[in-house]
Write a protein that holds these residues in place. Structure first.
Motif, short mmCIF file in Angstrom:
data_model
loop_
_atom_site.label_atom_id
_atom_site.label_comp_id
_atom_site.label_asym_id
_atom_site.label_seq_id
_atom_site.Cartn_x
_atom_site.Cartn_y
_atom_site.Cartn_z
N ILE A 1 0.85 -1.19 0.00
CA ILE A 1 0.00 0.00 0.00
C ILE A 1 0.88 1.23 0.00
O ILE A 1 1.74 1.41 0.87
CB ILE A 1 -0.93 0.00 1.23
N GLY A 2 0.68 2.09 -0.99
CA GLY A 2 1.44 3.32 -1.12
C GLY A 2 1.24 3.89 -2.51
O GLY A 2 0.81 3.18 -3.43
N LEU A 3 1.55 5.15 -2.70
CA LEU A 3 1.31 5.83 -3.97
C LEU A 3 1.95 5.06 -5.14
O LEU A 3 3.15 4.84 -5.17
CB LEU A 3 1.88 7.25 -3.92
N GLY A 4 1.11 4.67 -6.08
CA GLY A 4 1.58 4.01 -7.29
C GLY A 4 1.96 2.55 -7.11
O GLY A 4 2.51 1.94 -8.03
N ALA A 5 1.65 1.94 -5.95
CA ALA A 5 2.05 0.55 -5.74
C ALA A 5 1.47 -0.37 -6.82
O ALA A 5 2.14 -1.29 -7.30
CB ALA A 5 1.60 0.08 -4.35
N SER A 6 0.22 -0.11 -7.22
CA SER A 6 -0.40 -0.92 -8.25
C SER A 6 -0.07 -0.42 -9.65
O SER A 6 0.21 -1.20 -10.55
CB SER A 6 -1.92 -0.95 -8.04
N ASN A 7 -0.11 0.88 -9.83
CA ASN A 7 0.18 1.48 -11.13
C ASN A 7 1.03 2.74 -10.90
O ASN A 7 0.52 3.72 -10.38
CB ASN A 7 -1.13 1.84 -11.85
N PRO A 8 2.35 2.69 -11.21
CA PRO A 8 3.01 1.71 -12.08
C PRO A 8 3.99 0.77 -11.38
O PRO A 8 4.61 -0.06 -12.05
CB PRO A 8 3.81 2.62 -13.01
N LYS A 9 4.19 0.88 -10.06
CA LYS A 9 5.35 0.24 -9.45
C LYS A 9 5.35 -1.28 -9.58
O LYS A 9 6.37 -1.88 -9.93
CB LYS A 9 5.46 0.67 -7.98
N CYS A 10 4.20 -1.95 -9.33
CA CYS A 10 4.22 -3.42 -9.44
C CYS A 10 4.27 -3.88 -10.88
O CYS A 10 4.67 -5.02 -11.16
CB CYS A 10 3.02 -4.03 -8.72
N MET A 11 3.92 -3.01 -11.83
CA MET A 11 4.07 -3.35 -13.24
C MET A 11 5.55 -3.48 -13.57
O MET A 11 5.99 -4.43 -14.23
CB MET A 11 3.41 -2.29 -14.12
N VAL A 12 6.33 -2.52 -13.07
CA VAL A 12 7.78 -2.53 -13.27
C VAL A 12 8.40 -3.77 -12.63
O VAL A 12 9.18 -4.51 -13.25
CB VAL A 12 8.40 -1.25 -12.69
N THR A 13 8.07 -4.01 -11.37
CA THR A 13 8.73 -5.09 -10.63
C THR A 13 8.31 -6.48 -11.12
O THR A 13 9.10 -7.42 -11.04
CB THR A 13 8.44 -4.96 -9.12
N THR A 14 7.10 -6.61 -11.64
CA THR A 14 6.68 -7.91 -12.18
C THR A 14 7.42 -8.24 -13.48
O THR A 14 7.82 -9.38 -13.71
CB THR A 14 5.17 -7.96 -12.38
N LEU A 15 7.62 -7.24 -14.32
CA LEU A 15 8.45 -7.46 -15.51
C LEU A 15 9.86 -7.87 -15.11
O LEU A 15 10.45 -8.80 -15.69
CB LEU A 15 8.50 -6.18 -16.35
N MET A 16 10.41 -7.21 -14.09
CA MET A 16 11.74 -7.57 -13.62
C MET A 16 11.77 -8.99 -13.07
O MET A 16 12.72 -9.75 -13.33
CB MET A 16 12.20 -6.58 -12.54
N GLU A 17 10.73 -9.36 -12.33
CA GLU A 17 10.69 -10.70 -11.75
C GLU A 17 10.62 -11.77 -12.84
O GLU A 17 11.26 -12.83 -12.73
CB GLU A 17 9.50 -10.84 -10.81
N ALA A 18 9.88 -11.50 -13.91
CA ALA A 18 9.79 -12.47 -15.01
C ALA A 18 11.16 -12.69 -15.64
O ALA A 18 11.58 -13.84 -15.88
CB ALA A 18 8.79 -11.99 -16.05
N VAL A 19 11.89 -11.61 -15.91
CA VAL A 19 13.22 -11.74 -16.51
C VAL A 19 14.20 -12.36 -15.52
O VAL A 19 15.04 -13.19 -15.89
CB VAL A 19 13.72 -10.36 -17.00
N HIS A 20 14.07 -11.97 -14.25
CA HIS A 20 14.94 -12.53 -13.20
C HIS A 20 14.76 -14.05 -13.15
O HIS A 20 15.74 -14.81 -13.07
CB HIS A 20 14.58 -11.90 -11.86
N ALA A 21 13.53 -14.51 -13.19
CA ALA A 21 13.25 -15.95 -13.12
C ALA A 21 13.80 -16.68 -14.35
O ALA A 21 14.35 -17.78 -14.23
CB ALA A 21 11.75 -16.18 -12.98
N VAL A 22 13.65 -16.09 -15.53
CA VAL A 22 14.18 -16.70 -16.75
C VAL A 22 15.70 -16.83 -16.67
O VAL A 22 16.28 -17.86 -17.03
CB VAL A 22 13.76 -15.87 -17.98
#
Length: 437
Positions: free
Chosen positions: A124-145
């Motif tokens: 919970i915090g400003l932009g946690a859903s849009n855009p911050k978790c969008m950024v971190t989920t893309l990073m997590e996908a590449v990190h996992a690959v």
């Protein structure tokens, strides 16, 4: 093109590397870094550090003293395609009561503040859903690959730009309206195709544009002590109210006329400005009305302006005595990627792999993103997303209105992360010829 047995093994291995706690921690840290439009430097530098730690070739692109972009590359063998994985990094609010209140509501809620915190799976915090978790989920996908050791033929390009919010910030060089991504793509970042990660668990290949208009209704400078009807004095505010009501009648019909493909282009009156609050004894000679008209990829911005011109002429003809002029002061053309393009089909397969059923088609959309600019600058793009947190999971304190787009359910990001991994493996473990390049 179904996965081969080897691709399926790579996919399962990468999905097994998704680390929910890492995703939550990175989202929390990024949300705590204030990044209003035009002042994203600190957040982008953090992302460069994180991508470097992941083993990516990462760089910070300076735009101004306050703003910059973050880019990270995971290289392959060189035989495959280059794939852009994009999200913006800026937030729509300043997190400053003197600037945001009362326009956001009576006070800044926790989802509008930068001192983010976790509550179970929620960040919970400003932009946690849009855009911050969008950024971190893309990073997590590449990190996992990368952690899974998937042997890529192509290159994954993580790209995070400032200036993505649909606003202009005068005190920060009028930054906004895709200014960051425009500079990014003109300074060496390119790709054969890409994915933009945004809200809603859907697949969009049509990307709305938008046109901003200012209508200035004219009267004369008045004085509150003058009797109504005195010759030579005309209100601008009351005629502006008639114009507003006429536009509100016209806007739904505009949407209906131009609904096409995946886009139902909405229009909203967003601001009205007139006079001096500190001296209400002097009614203003001008009242300004500001509105945003969305447009589909089949409309040019010139066509939108011509249609708005005709609508305003008709409104004035039906309201004798109302004087007004108007202008379009900002615009972003819509764009589209063909539905049969590789990246659209791959993203659809990724969605279907999570749901176990054919993709039924997306509901109509009007939300404008950097996708329009990226597509128009030559990179075919598909929009995929994540389940927008609903009333059943969002705390009641944050359920009303758009708020700070500041409640992210980390558990809800796992399925979209798997879909991203699917498209990365689908697209970057093949040679270019297999992708029709």
């Amino acid at each position: 093109m179904a996965f081969s047995e080897q691709q399926q093994r790579w996919y399962e291995a990468a999905c097994a590397r998704i680390d929910k706690e890492r995703l939550k921690q990175r989202t929390l840290e990024l949300t705590r870094i204030h990044s209003p439009t035009g002042a994203e430097a600190a957040a982008s530098r953090y992302l460069v550090e994180q991508m470097s730690a992941m083993g990516l070739d990462a760089e910070y692109q300076t735009i101004s003293e306050q703003s910059g972009n973050a880019v990270g590359r995971l290289a392959g063998s060189g035989e495959g395609a280059r794939m852009l994985l994009y999200a913006p990094v800026d937030t729509h609010l300043e997190a400053d009561e003197s600037r945001d209140v009362p326009w956001v509501g009576p006070e800044l809620r926790d989802d509008m503040k930068t001192d983010a915190y976790t509550q179970g799976d929620l960040v919970i915090g400003l932009g946690a859903s849009n855009p911050k978790c969008m950024v971190t989920t893309l990073m997590e996908a590449v990190h996992a690959v990368r952690e899974a050791g998937v042997p890529l033929k192509g290159e994954a390009v993580l790209a995070f730009a400032g200036g993505g919010m649909p606003q202009l910030v005068p005190e920060r060089n009028h930054f906004g309206l895709s200014s960051g991504v425009s500079q990014m793509l003109m300074r060496g970042v390119t790709a054969d195709f890409g994915i933009i990660f945004k809200p809603w668990w859907e697949i969009y290949h049509d990307h709305p544009g938008m046109c901003w208009f200012k209508v200035s209704v004219r009267g004369t400078l008045g004085y509150s002590g003058i009797p109504r009807g005195t010759p030579g004095f005309r209100s601008s505010i009351v005629p502006a109210a008639r114009v507003i009501l006429a536009l509100e009648d016209w806007l739904p019909r505009y949407t209906e006329r131009h609904t096409r493909g995946q886009i139902a282009p909405e229009g909203w009156i967003a601001a009205v400005r007139s006079g001096w609050p500190e001296k209400p004894a002097f009614p203003s000679a001008t009242t300004e009305i500001y509105l945003d008209l969305r447009c589909n990829p089949h409309q040019t911005t010139a066509e939108v302006q011509a249609e708005f011109d005709a609508a305003m002429r008709d409104i004035l003809a039906r309201n004798p005595g109302v004087e007004a002029d108007w202008e379009m002061y900002a615009s972003v053309p819509g764009s589209r990627t063909p539905e049969d393009h590789w990246v659209v089909r791959s993203a659809t397969r990724g969605w279907e792999a999570q749901e176990g059923r054919p993709y039924p088609g997306a509901p109509m959309l009007a939300g404008q993103t950097d996708a329009a600019a990226i597509n128009n600058l030559g990179i075919p793009l598909v929009r995929i997303g994540y389940p927008w947190i609903g009333d059943e999971t969002v705390p009641e304190a944050f359920a009303e209105g758009l708020g700070g787009m500041g409640v992210c359910n980390i558990q809800g990001m796992i399925k979209p992360c798997r879909a991203l991994i699917y498209s990365i493996i689908d697209s970057l473990t093949r040679e270019r010829e297999a992708l029709e390049l």
